[in-house]
Design a protein around this motif. Structure first.
Motif, PDB file in Angstrom:
ATOM      1  N   ILE A 153       0.988  -1.127   0.122  1.00  0.00           N
ATOM      2  CA  ILE A 153      -0.478   0.173   0.012  1.00  0.00           C
ATOM      3  C   ILE A 153       1.189   1.059  -0.100  1.00  0.00           C
ATOM      4  O   ILE A 153       2.052   1.426   1.201  1.00  0.00           O
ATOM      5  CB  ILE A 153      -0.816   0.372   1.296  1.00  0.00           C
ATOM      6  N   LEU A 154       0.122   2.258  -0.799  1.00  0.00           N
ATOM      7  CA  LEU A 154       1.219   3.568  -0.789  1.00  0.00           C
ATOM      8  C   LEU A 154       0.153   4.595  -0.469  1.00  0.00           C
ATOM      9  O   LEU A 154      -0.737   4.747  -1.247  1.00  0.00           O
ATOM     10  CB  LEU A 154       1.895   3.136  -2.649  1.00  0.00           C
ATOM     11  N   PHE A 155       0.796   4.917   0.855  1.00  0.00           N
ATOM     12  CA  PHE A 155      -0.365   6.960   0.772  1.00  0.00           C
ATOM     13  C   PHE A 155      -0.114   7.522   0.563  1.00  0.00           C
ATOM     14  O   PHE A 155       2.106   8.131   0.863  1.00  0.00           O
ATOM     15  CB  PHE A 155      -0.035   6.072   2.490  1.00  0.00           C
ATOM     16  N   LEU A 156      -0.459   8.518  -0.399  1.00  0.00           N
ATOM     17  CA  LEU A 156       0.489  10.306  -0.968  1.00  0.00           C
ATOM     18  C   LEU A 156      -0.525  10.837  -0.156  1.00  0.00           C
ATOM     19  O   LEU A 156      -1.335  11.503  -1.470  1.00  0.00           O
ATOM     20  CB  LEU A 156       0.304   9.796  -2.726  1.00  0.00           C
ATOM     21  N   ASP A 157       0.244  11.872   0.885  1.00  0.00           N
ATOM     22  CA  ASP A 157      -0.462  13.239   1.055  1.00  0.00           C
ATOM     23  C   ASP A 157      -0.267  14.410   0.353  1.00  0.00           C
ATOM     24  O   ASP A 157       0.862  14.924   0.631  1.00  0.00           O
ATOM     25  CB  ASP A 157      -0.347  12.906   2.543  1.00  0.00           C
ATOM     26  N   GLU A 158      -1.161  14.967  -0.284  1.00  0.00           N
ATOM     27  CA  GLU A 158      -0.877  15.668  -1.057  1.00  0.00           C
ATOM     28  C   GLU A 158       0.292  15.772  -1.496  1.00  0.00           C
ATOM     29  O   GLU A 158       1.224  17.041  -1.179  1.00  0.00           O
ATOM     30  CB  GLU A 158      -1.400  17.110  -0.598  1.00  0.00           C
ATOM     31  N   PRO A 159       0.728  14.637  -2.245  1.00  0.00           N
ATOM     32  CA  PRO A 159       2.524  14.850  -2.538  1.00  0.00           C
ATOM     33  C   PRO A 159       2.542  15.860  -3.959  1.00  0.00           C
ATOM     34  O   PRO A 159       3.794  15.762  -3.805  1.00  0.00           O
ATOM     35  CB  PRO A 159       2.693  13.338  -3.551  1.00  0.00           C
ATOM     36  N   THR A 160       1.808  15.876  -4.751  1.00  0.00           N
ATOM     37  CA  THR A 160       1.903  17.870  -5.624  1.00  0.00           C
ATOM     38  C   THR A 160       2.032  18.973  -5.080  1.00  0.00           C
ATOM     39  O   THR A 160       2.535  19.938  -6.307  1.00  0.00           O
ATOM     40  CB  THR A 160       1.397  17.071  -6.956  1.00  0.00           C
ATOM     41  N   LEU A 161       1.604  18.746  -3.708  1.00  0.00           N
ATOM     42  CA  LEU A 161       1.845  20.378  -3.579  1.00  0.00           C
ATOM     43  C   LEU A 161       3.146  21.035  -3.993  1.00  0.00           C
ATOM     44  O   LEU A 161       3.925  20.703  -3.394  1.00  0.00           O
ATOM     45  CB  LEU A 161       1.316  19.653  -1.721  1.00  0.00           C
ATOM     46  N   GLY A 162       2.865  22.227  -3.967  1.00  0.00           N
ATOM     47  CA  GLY A 162       4.192  22.584  -4.597  1.00  0.00           C
ATOM     48  C   GLY A 162       5.133  22.120  -6.057  1.00  0.00           C
ATOM     49  O   GLY A 162       6.801  22.241  -5.747  1.00  0.00           O
ATOM     50  N   LEU A 163       4.927  21.506  -6.338  1.00  0.00           N
ATOM     51  CA  LEU A 163       5.712  20.618  -7.424  1.00  0.00           C
ATOM     52  C   LEU A 163       5.789  21.270  -8.793  1.00  0.00           C
ATOM     53  O   LEU A 163       4.191  21.706  -8.734  1.00  0.00           O
ATOM     54  CB  LEU A 163       5.670  19.074  -7.624  1.00  0.00           C
ATOM     55  N   ASP A 164       6.126  21.514  -9.629  1.00  0.00           N
ATOM     56  CA  ASP A 164       6.585  22.412 -10.550  1.00  0.00           C
ATOM     57  C   ASP A 164       5.446  20.897 -11.557  1.00  0.00           C
ATOM     58  O   ASP A 164       5.716  19.257 -11.445  1.00  0.00           O
ATOM     59  CB  ASP A 164       7.770  22.501 -11.578  1.00  0.00           C
ATOM     60  N   PRO A 165       5.355  21.138 -13.137  1.00  0.00           N
ATOM     61  CA  PRO A 165       3.936  20.059 -14.457  1.00  0.00           C
ATOM     62  C   PRO A 165       4.696  18.872 -14.409  1.00  0.00           C
ATOM     63  O   PRO A 165       4.774  17.911 -14.526  1.00  0.00           O
ATOM     64  CB  PRO A 165       3.682  20.562 -14.880  1.00  0.00           C
ATOM     65  N   PHE A 187      -2.935   5.040  -1.691  1.00  0.00           N
ATOM     66  CA  PHE A 187      -4.219   5.425  -1.107  1.00  0.00           C
ATOM     67  C   PHE A 187      -3.870   7.028  -1.060  1.00  0.00           C
ATOM     68  O   PHE A 187      -2.655   7.145  -0.951  1.00  0.00           O
ATOM     69  CB  PHE A 187      -4.665   5.518   0.013  1.00  0.00           C
ATOM     70  N   LEU A 188      -4.205   8.082  -1.516  1.00  0.00           N
ATOM     71  CA  LEU A 188      -3.761   9.254  -2.260  1.00  0.00           C
ATOM     72  C   LEU A 188      -4.809  10.529  -1.372  1.00  0.00           C
ATOM     73  O   LEU A 188      -6.284  10.194  -1.408  1.00  0.00           O
ATOM     74  CB  LEU A 188      -3.303   9.887  -3.320  1.00  0.00           C
ATOM     75  N   THR A 189      -4.228  12.055  -1.316  1.00  0.00           N
ATOM     76  CA  THR A 189      -5.265  12.857  -1.748  1.00  0.00           C
ATOM     77  C   THR A 189      -4.633  13.760  -2.252  1.00  0.00           C
ATOM     78  O   THR A 189      -3.253  14.027  -2.264  1.00  0.00           O
ATOM     79  CB  THR A 189      -4.793  13.391   0.016  1.00  0.00           C
ATOM     80  N   THR A 190      -5.603  14.583  -2.635  1.00  0.00           N
ATOM     81  CA  THR A 190      -4.989  16.179  -3.559  1.00  0.00           C
ATOM     82  C   THR A 190      -5.904  17.148  -3.348  1.00  0.00           C
ATOM     83  O   THR A 190      -7.218  17.087  -3.364  1.00  0.00           O
ATOM     84  CB  THR A 190      -4.714  15.642  -4.574  1.00  0.00           C
ATOM     85  N   HIS A 191      -5.630  17.764  -4.023  1.00  0.00           N
ATOM     86  CA  HIS A 191      -6.645  19.358  -4.240  1.00  0.00           C
ATOM     87  C   HIS A 191      -6.873  19.287  -5.673  1.00  0.00           C
ATOM     88  O   HIS A 191      -7.697  19.951  -5.990  1.00  0.00           O
ATOM     89  CB  HIS A 191      -5.691  20.145  -4.372  1.00  0.00           C
ATOM     90  N   TYR A 192      -6.300  18.876  -6.183  1.00  0.00           N
ATOM     91  CA  TYR A 192      -5.742  18.470  -7.840  1.00  0.00           C
ATOM     92  C   TYR A 192      -6.993  17.427  -8.226  1.00  0.00           C
ATOM     93  O   TYR A 192      -6.399  16.345  -8.174  1.00  0.00           O
ATOM     94  CB  TYR A 192      -4.686  18.867  -8.931  1.00  0.00           C
TER      95      TYR A 192
END
Ligand code: ADP
Ligand code: MG
Lengths: 263, 248
Positions: A153-165, A187-192
């Protein structure tokens, strides 16, 4: 692979996670979508043995992480929302430490580290202290580190916050690849919204600590009669802006906690 | 095992890399050694107790180890605030191993600091009674380091912020030092002070070190070492328990 029943987390008399239930199947990519302060990180912390639930039941690969903490930790990897690097060590040392903690065998360790540092364009800076890195570089290192071992299982908590495209793209490509080849449950969370739409098989929308809807992107759009996931999201959570930064009341609570014998 | 090693190594790297901190943390014990050692020397001698420098050197060495070891445990606060603690807490490693790695790392750093002060003592004119007992002195220093690194880990596990840090430093660590007999002989103390000194773990560390270095133990080597070992076990258990219960 992940089962959550009536999960509740209270901080004092504030309910951060309010009676949520959901299931994530093995090999599924599941997204938690919600405004700031909705309770996403708190949920992940309970799933990953960092916080004890106030009540409710969790199962990770058949294990209860509140009881079999160590066994549960062997099933997952995580990329945190907040920084978790050792800034007094170099990028390479951070990777190495992680590899040792996660028992990546000595044979593949060096090769894996090199591969990931190159992919996330940190190889030239591998011997620099993390404290000299920019915010974006630190974030890339956190992500590279998260891919060092292949958990169930991989948890990603807003992993892309502050990353370039570019990096964002790299990340999702890698996540999809892992999911397809290794059957990694994600299992991921994101704003996008576009990201959730692109990678997630199923989405749960969480607001004020409660799940307000869950299903595929298609189902959510149908349910709200929306054209896009973004519209569906706004329809479900309203359009008022949430403030993420800890309020002064939160800080007071932190201080108070120090003085009280039990937390 | 490799987890313990890599976390131990991290503590050592941090120490070696922070040269300014090394110098700063040695300054205070040196001040005690030189000012008290030479300043109180004449009074101490007149009272018929021999050389104060000889007497206080084991105390200053113990003090260095006490400060360094507890500090390294309490410094977990920084790892909590900068986030690195999370990384180790979710790793597929029993938390007790994480705790032991950190604690042994802190203890090793404290032992190095203590050794540097021992060398400074020798340079200042301190003369141990038996050179052959030097290895034993290191053993005692190591034991003191483990006792207080474990205590530091216990404190670090429950501390949430800087205010707590100040509280622990002022109301735990300083009293442990001043009430340990590091600076004064344990013989003929007023009764209340005699009782308090006996409750202070550092008392037995200082006394054991005095036994090996200047042949002047108050309680005797056997009692000192067995008590220190027992306290080390108790503090390690306490630190391990509190560390395993950390929530973030
Ligand atoms: N340790 C804590 N003590 C008190 N309140 C907390 C604590 N951690 C989180 N909260 C509160 O719980 C709510 C949910 O936070 P979080 O799970 O981080 O939200 P999200 O990740 O969805 O943005 C927020 O209002 C936050 O202020
Ligand atoms: Mg969050």
């Amino acid at each position: 692979m992940i089962q959550v029943h009536n999960l509740v987390k209270k901080f004092g008399d504030f309910t951060a996670v309010n009676n949520i239930s959901f299931t994530v199947e093995a090999g599924e990519i599941f997204a938690f979508l919600g405004p700031n302060g909705a309770g996403k990180t708190t949920t992940i912390k309970m799933l990953t043995t960092l916080l004890h639930p106030t009540s409710g039941k969790i199962e990770l690969d058949g294990l209860d992480p509140t009881i079999h903490q160590y066994q549960a930790r062997r099933t997952f990897g995580i990329v945190f929302q907040d920084p978790s690097l050792d800034s007094e060590q170099t990028a390479y040392e951070n990777m190495e430490l992680h590899a040792v903690l996660y028992k990546v065998s000595r044979k593949v360790r060096a090769e894996r580290i090199e591969q990931l540092l190159k992919r996330f364009e940190l190889w030239e800076r591998r011997d620099d202290y993390v404290k000299t890195f920019s915010g974006g570089m630190k974030r890339r290192l956190e992500i590279a580190r998260g891919f060092l071992h292949t958990p169930k299982i991989l948890f990603l908590d807003e992993p892309t916050l502050g990353l370039d495209p570019q990096t964002r793209n790299q990340l999702w490509t890698h996540v999809k690849h892992l999911n397809e080849t290794q059957k990694t449950t994600v299992f991921l969370t994101t704003h996008y919204m576009d990201e959730a739409d692109r990678v997630a098989h199923r989405i749960a929308i969480i607001d004020h600590g409660g799940i307000v809807a869950q299903g595929t992107s298609q189902q959510l759009k149908q349910q709200t009669g929306s054209e896009s996931l973004e519209q569906a999201f706004l329809a479900l959570t309203g359009s008022s802006i949430r403030d993420e930064s800890a309020t002064s009341a939160d800080q007071m609570r932190q201080v108070a906690k120090m003085w009280s014998p039990r937390r | 095992m490799s987890a313990i090693y890599i976390l131990w190594l991290r503590e050592l790297k941090r120490y070696v890399r922070s040269r300014a901190q090394i110098v700063a943390s040695l300054g205070q014990p040196l001040l005690y050694l030189l000012v008290l050692g030479f300043g109180l020397g004449p009074v101490f001698q007149k009272a018929g107790n021999g050389s104060y420098l000889q007497f206080v050197a084991p105390g200053v060495i113990s003090m260095t180890i006490l400060f360094s070891a507890t500090f390294s445990g309490i410094a977990m606060l920084w790892d909590r605030q900068f986030g690195f603690l999370k990384e180790t807490l979710v790793a597929p490693v029993p938390r007790i191993e994480v705790m032991i790695g950190r604690t042994l790392g802190g203890a090793t750093v404290a032992l190095i600091q203590g050794t540097l002060i021992l060398i400074a003592c020798l340079l200042a004119g301190f003369r141990p009674a038996h050179l052959s007992l030097f290895p034993l002195a290191f053993l005692m220093m190591g034991l003191i380091a483990i006792v207080f690194a474990a205590l530091g880990t216990a404190f670090g596990s429950i501390l949430q912020d800087m205010q707590g840090f100040q509280l622990i430093m002022n109301f735990m660590v300083l009293p442990i030092f001043f009430l340990s007999g590091a600076l004064f002989p344990l013989a003929n103390l007023p009764r209340p002070l005699a009782i308090i000194t006996r409750l202070d773990p550092l008392t037995y560390g200082v006394d054991a070190l005095r036994g090996v270095l200047i042949n002047a133990s108050h309680f005797g080597f056997a009692l000192d070492t067995s008590l220190l070992c027992a306290i080390a076990m108790a503090f390690l258990a306490l630190g391990g328990y509190l560390f395993s219960r950390i929530q973030l």
